[in-house]
Design a protein around this motif. Structure first.
Motif, short mmCIF file in Angstrom:
data_model
loop_
_atom_site.label_atom_id
_atom_site.label_comp_id
_atom_site.label_asym_id
_atom_site.label_seq_id
_atom_site.Cartn_x
_atom_site.Cartn_y
_atom_site.Cartn_z
N ARG A 248 3.23 -35.00 18.94
CA ARG A 248 2.38 -34.58 18.22
C ARG A 248 2.33 -33.19 17.43
O ARG A 248 3.31 -32.44 18.45
CB ARG A 248 1.76 -35.16 19.66
N ARG A 249 1.48 -33.07 16.07
CA ARG A 249 1.57 -31.41 16.21
C ARG A 249 0.36 -31.53 16.74
O ARG A 249 -0.37 -31.97 16.72
CB ARG A 249 1.71 -31.34 14.27
N VAL A 250 -0.09 -29.83 16.84
CA VAL A 250 -1.10 -30.04 16.94
C VAL A 250 -2.13 -28.36 16.50
O VAL A 250 -1.00 -28.16 15.58
CB VAL A 250 -1.75 -29.56 18.76
N SER A 251 -3.06 -27.95 15.86
CA SER A 251 -3.00 -27.15 14.79
C SER A 251 -3.93 -26.12 15.59
O SER A 251 -4.39 -25.77 15.87
CB SER A 251 -4.26 -27.51 13.45
N ILE A 252 -3.22 -25.17 15.82
CA ILE A 252 -3.86 -23.97 16.63
C ILE A 252 -4.00 -22.34 15.93
O ILE A 252 -3.33 -22.38 14.67
CB ILE A 252 -2.74 -23.47 17.43
N SER A 253 -5.33 -21.84 15.99
CA SER A 253 -5.62 -20.93 15.46
C SER A 253 -5.31 -19.73 15.78
O SER A 253 -5.97 -19.59 17.02
CB SER A 253 -6.94 -21.39 14.88
N ASP A 254 -5.78 -18.50 15.27
CA ASP A 254 -5.26 -17.01 16.14
C ASP A 254 -6.76 -16.36 15.54
O ASP A 254 -6.85 -16.64 14.20
CB ASP A 254 -4.50 -16.28 16.11
N THR A 255 -7.86 -16.01 15.86
CA THR A 255 -8.84 -15.48 15.58
C THR A 255 -9.43 -14.33 16.33
O THR A 255 -8.48 -13.22 16.52
CB THR A 255 -10.17 -16.44 15.55
N VAL A 256 -10.01 -13.63 15.40
CA VAL A 256 -10.58 -12.49 15.60
C VAL A 256 -10.60 -12.01 17.07
O VAL A 256 -11.72 -12.96 17.94
CB VAL A 256 -11.77 -12.10 14.31
N GLY A 257 -10.40 -11.16 17.53
CA GLY A 257 -11.00 -10.63 19.07
C GLY A 257 -11.94 -9.94 19.07
O GLY A 257 -13.05 -9.16 18.42
N PHE A 258 -12.63 -10.09 19.77
CA PHE A 258 -14.20 -9.96 20.73
C PHE A 258 -13.78 -8.68 21.42
O PHE A 258 -12.88 -7.79 21.70
CB PHE A 258 -14.39 -11.26 21.60
N ILE A 259 -15.05 -8.02 21.09
CA ILE A 259 -15.54 -6.34 21.94
C ILE A 259 -17.24 -6.23 22.70
O ILE A 259 -17.61 -6.68 21.61
CB ILE A 259 -15.36 -5.42 20.70
N ARG A 260 -17.12 -6.07 23.43
CA ARG A 260 -18.19 -5.23 23.76
C ARG A 260 -19.28 -4.60 22.98
O ARG A 260 -18.94 -3.61 22.14
CB ARG A 260 -18.44 -3.96 24.83
N GLU A 261 -20.39 -4.90 23.25
CA GLU A 261 -21.65 -4.39 22.21
C GLU A 261 -21.12 -5.06 20.45
O GLU A 261 -20.98 -3.99 19.63
CB GLU A 261 -22.27 -2.71 21.80
N LEU A 262 -20.09 -6.19 20.34
CA LEU A 262 -19.98 -6.57 18.66
C LEU A 262 -21.18 -6.35 18.10
O LEU A 262 -21.96 -7.17 18.02
CB LEU A 262 -19.15 -7.42 18.86
N PRO A 263 -21.30 -4.85 16.97
CA PRO A 263 -22.28 -5.28 15.76
C PRO A 263 -22.90 -6.66 15.75
O PRO A 263 -21.98 -8.08 14.74
CB PRO A 263 -21.78 -4.64 14.76
N HIS A 264 -24.17 -6.84 15.66
CA HIS A 264 -24.66 -8.37 15.67
C HIS A 264 -24.52 -8.64 13.71
O HIS A 264 -24.09 -9.92 13.97
CB HIS A 264 -26.18 -8.63 15.90
N GLY A 265 -24.69 -7.64 13.54
CA GLY A 265 -23.93 -8.41 11.36
C GLY A 265 -22.73 -8.84 11.57
O GLY A 265 -22.37 -9.39 10.65
N LEU A 266 -21.82 -7.67 12.39
CA LEU A 266 -20.21 -8.74 12.33
C LEU A 266 -20.15 -10.18 12.73
O LEU A 266 -19.51 -11.04 12.27
CB LEU A 266 -19.74 -7.95 13.38
N VAL A 267 -21.57 -10.85 14.20
CA VAL A 267 -21.25 -11.16 14.29
C VAL A 267 -21.65 -12.46 13.13
O VAL A 267 -20.66 -13.32 12.93
CB VAL A 267 -22.00 -11.09 16.06
N ASP A 268 -22.70 -12.42 13.14
CA ASP A 268 -23.45 -13.45 11.46
C ASP A 268 -22.24 -13.29 10.17
O ASP A 268 -22.47 -14.47 9.67
CB ASP A 268 -24.23 -12.80 11.16
#
Length: 392
Positions: A248-268
């Motif tokens: 089978r083939r699976v779909s794999i995604s690399d996402t942005v890293g998290f960090i302490r106190e990530l600005p809420h504006g960036l989360v949104d």
């Protein structure tokens, strides 16, 4: 008469205030990495303890004088705080210190602005920056006098510069949101197409600089940008991974890293990017096994996952950077289980750099992909093993 102080462009004094919270970074190591990633050069680190922030200067006048003396001594042109500052505190500090003052939120926004590559990523960063800037208008333009009446961009009769700037930035936020909505619809269409193809979706998540992109490259032989720095990857990259064990083939995604106190504006603003994690069938939670602060980093990732609604997605812990562990800290066995928010989660040790442990990871992914196929039996958890000398 004293000679004027010569300021060095990019030289920065780093400041951290310990309010008694468990995650305080006494060495300001992470803030230093953020500053360097943003192109600044830390020349001094200053910390202090307080029960609560000073309403006017955040640190109090005595400590502010100490910071000013350090900035003058080193010719620093900027002061960066490890915590978020209110617009009033930032304005007061700049007046008191005589140099530009930034906070952790601004630093992260600057890095994201430098690193965004895709159209969507740039839009998301721009929205977050505009939202942050809209709260700082009082600081940046309060020195401007009322301007004469006029039409168009010059504003209406009697409109102050700050009113004009607020209106213009409000219009920019609205336009950026509209453009982002279109991009998100396109991403949603692509996601639904993958779902119709019955694709097993895997997302890599983890604290920034845990080695997610390196692991992603090692698994799919891709050429996603990877570097030993914070936020090396901002834009989600998706590839197909062929697991010969299941055919089978699976779909794999690399996402942005998290960090302490990530600005809420960036989360949104990054909800669309992080949506890959929410919609995944499996999260590969990548951890830097060599980082002594990895327990706190795991907690922060779990907190953000809960904030975006991905905390119920099954996880597989991947302790990366096995090659960077001292011999006495290496695991006796390469797999076990670890408790995560009250749930026993399988854990594997790998090195994306040397390839150690990757065959076992592929086997585990194949097992889970097979179990995720229509009509498949639920997977049995791996046998629990006892480890020695393993970072917990």
């Amino acid at each position: 008469m004293s000679e004027p102080i010569t300021r060095r462009e990019g030289a920065a004094v780093l400041v951290g205030v310990d309010f008694g919270l468990p995650h305080f970074d006494a060495d300001l190591e992470e803030l230093g990495l953020l500053a360097q990633t943003a192109g600044l050069m830390p020349v001094e680190r200053i910390t202090c303890k307080r029960k609560a922030p000073d309403a006017a200067l955040f640190v109090g006048s005595g400590k502010a004088d100490e910071i000013k003396a350090a900035a003058d001594l080193h010719g620093a042109s900027e002061v960066v705080f490890d915590q978020a500052l209110s617009p009033a505190q930032q304005r007061n500090l700049e007046r008191h210190l005589g140099v530009a003052v930034y906070d952790r939120t601004f630093l992260i926004l600057e890095i994201f602005a430098q690193r965004a590559r895709s159209h969507e990523g740039k839009l998301q960063v721009e929205l977050a920056r505009l939202q942050y800037l809209s709260t700082r208008l009082v600081r940046r333009w309060s020195h401007l006098e009322r301007q004469r009446g006029g039409i168009g961009a010059r504003g209406g009769p009697g409109e102050t510069q700050i009113e004009l700037d607020r209106r213009m930035i409000g219009d920019a936020i609205r336009r950026t949101r509209e453009r982002l909505t279109k991009v998100r619809k396109q991403r949603g269409t692509q996601r639904r197409q993958r779902e119709r193809r019955d694709t097993f979706n895997i997302s890599l998540v983890g604290y920034t600089n845990a080695g997610k992109s390196s692991l992603f490259n090692a698994l799919v032989k891709a050429r996603a940008y990877a570097a030993d720095q914070l936020f090396a990857t901002l834009d989600t990259t998706t590839r197909h991974l062929y697991l010969g064990e299941t055919g089978r083939r699976v779909s794999i995604s690399d996402t942005v890293g998290f960090i302490r106190e990530l600005p809420h504006g960036l989360v949104d603003a990054f909800k669309a990017t992080l949506q890959e994690a929410v919609d995944a069938d499996l999260l590969l939670h990548v951890v830097d096994a060599s980082n002594p602060h990895h327990p706190e980093q795991i907690e922060e990732v779990q907190r953000v996952l809960a904030e975006i609604g991905a905390d119920q997605v099954p996880q597989l812990l991947v302790f990366n950077k096995l090659d960077a562990l001292e011999p006495e800290r290496r695991p006796v066995r390469m797999s076990d289980e670890m408790e995560l928010d009250g749930v026993r989660v399988p854990r594997l040790f790998v090195s994306a750099h040397t390839g150690e442990g990757l065959p076992a990871l592929r086997e585990e992914l194949a097992r889970r992909a097979a179990a995720g196929a229509p009509g498949a039996e639920p997977i049995a958890p791996p046998a629990q093993t006892e480890l020695q000398g393993v970072p917990h």
